[in-house]
Design an enzyme around this catalytic site. Structure first.
Site, mmCIF file in Angstrom:
data_model
loop_
_atom_site.group_PDB
_atom_site.id
_atom_site.type_symbol
_atom_site.label_atom_id
_atom_site.label_comp_id
_atom_site.label_asym_id
_atom_site.label_seq_id
_atom_site.Cartn_x
_atom_site.Cartn_y
_atom_site.Cartn_z
ATOM 1 N N SER A 45 0.832 -1.210 0.000
ATOM 2 C CA SER A 45 0.000 0.000 0.000
ATOM 3 C C SER A 45 0.862 1.255 0.000
ATOM 4 O O SER A 45 0.524 2.248 -0.661
ATOM 5 C CB SER A 45 -0.928 0.007 1.213
ATOM 6 N N LYS A 52 0.791 6.831 -6.671
ATOM 7 C CA LYS A 52 -0.346 7.712 -6.941
ATOM 8 C C LYS A 52 0.040 9.168 -6.733
ATOM 9 O O LYS A 52 -0.375 10.051 -7.495
ATOM 10 C CB LYS A 52 -1.531 7.322 -6.061
ATOM 11 N N GLN A 96 -6.899 3.934 0.731
ATOM 12 C CA GLN A 96 -6.080 2.813 0.264
ATOM 13 C C GLN A 96 -6.470 1.526 0.966
ATOM 14 O O GLN A 96 -6.565 1.468 2.178
ATOM 15 C CB GLN A 96 -4.592 3.115 0.486
#
Length: 146
Positions: A45, A52, A96
């Site tokens: 993650s 991102k 997330q």
């Protein structure tokens, strides 16, 4: 016969189109911003969130990353999501996955997507969708699979 797709080329074209749409929004006084919430320190993650953030920067989108401790409660997470939903400078919220097991994930995701504005709609449909009417989740920054 199967057709081979150049995933990098497709991804590059989509990102260029999105970058242009973001520039158009900025000319209209809309500065797209994505809030990304990461609860805990799941290694995969953390990589996804960093990617991102880089993609946002490359597209001209402001990225605000909220890194919460592993012990964060559902109530604490929902308070942050509520605050972000009320913040007019935030145009998308990305929670997330996965979140730690003590978090009511379904409730958190439903809360995150209940009121957000989705600027990806503006990029694809040539229109701006207010928070009250948003019904989807921001998918803009998911990787493009070949």
């Amino acid at each position: 016969m199967a057709k081979i797709i150049d995933g990098k080329l497709v991804s590059s074209k989509i990102k260029e189109e999105l970058k242009q749409k973001v520039e158009e929004l900025k000319k209209e006084g809309i500065n797209p911003a994505l809030a990304v919430i990461l609860v805990g320190e799941d290694p995969a993650s953390m990589v996804y969130v960093n990617n991102k953030e880089k993609t946002c920067n490359a597209l001209g989108i402001e990225s605000k990353v909220y890194r919460l401790e592993e012990a964060t409660t559902t109530e604490e997470l929902l308070k942050l999501i509520d605050r972000l939903n009320k913040d007019n400078s935030i145009h998308g919220i990305l929670l997330q996955h996965p979140v730690p097991e003590q978090i009511d994930e379904k409730l958190a995701f439903n809360t995150a997507i209940s009121q957000i504005m989705i600027f990806v709609n503006a990029a694809y449909k040539e229109e701006f969708v207010p928070k009250e009417y948003a019904e989807g989740f921001l998918k803009l920054l998911n990787p493009i699979a070949p």
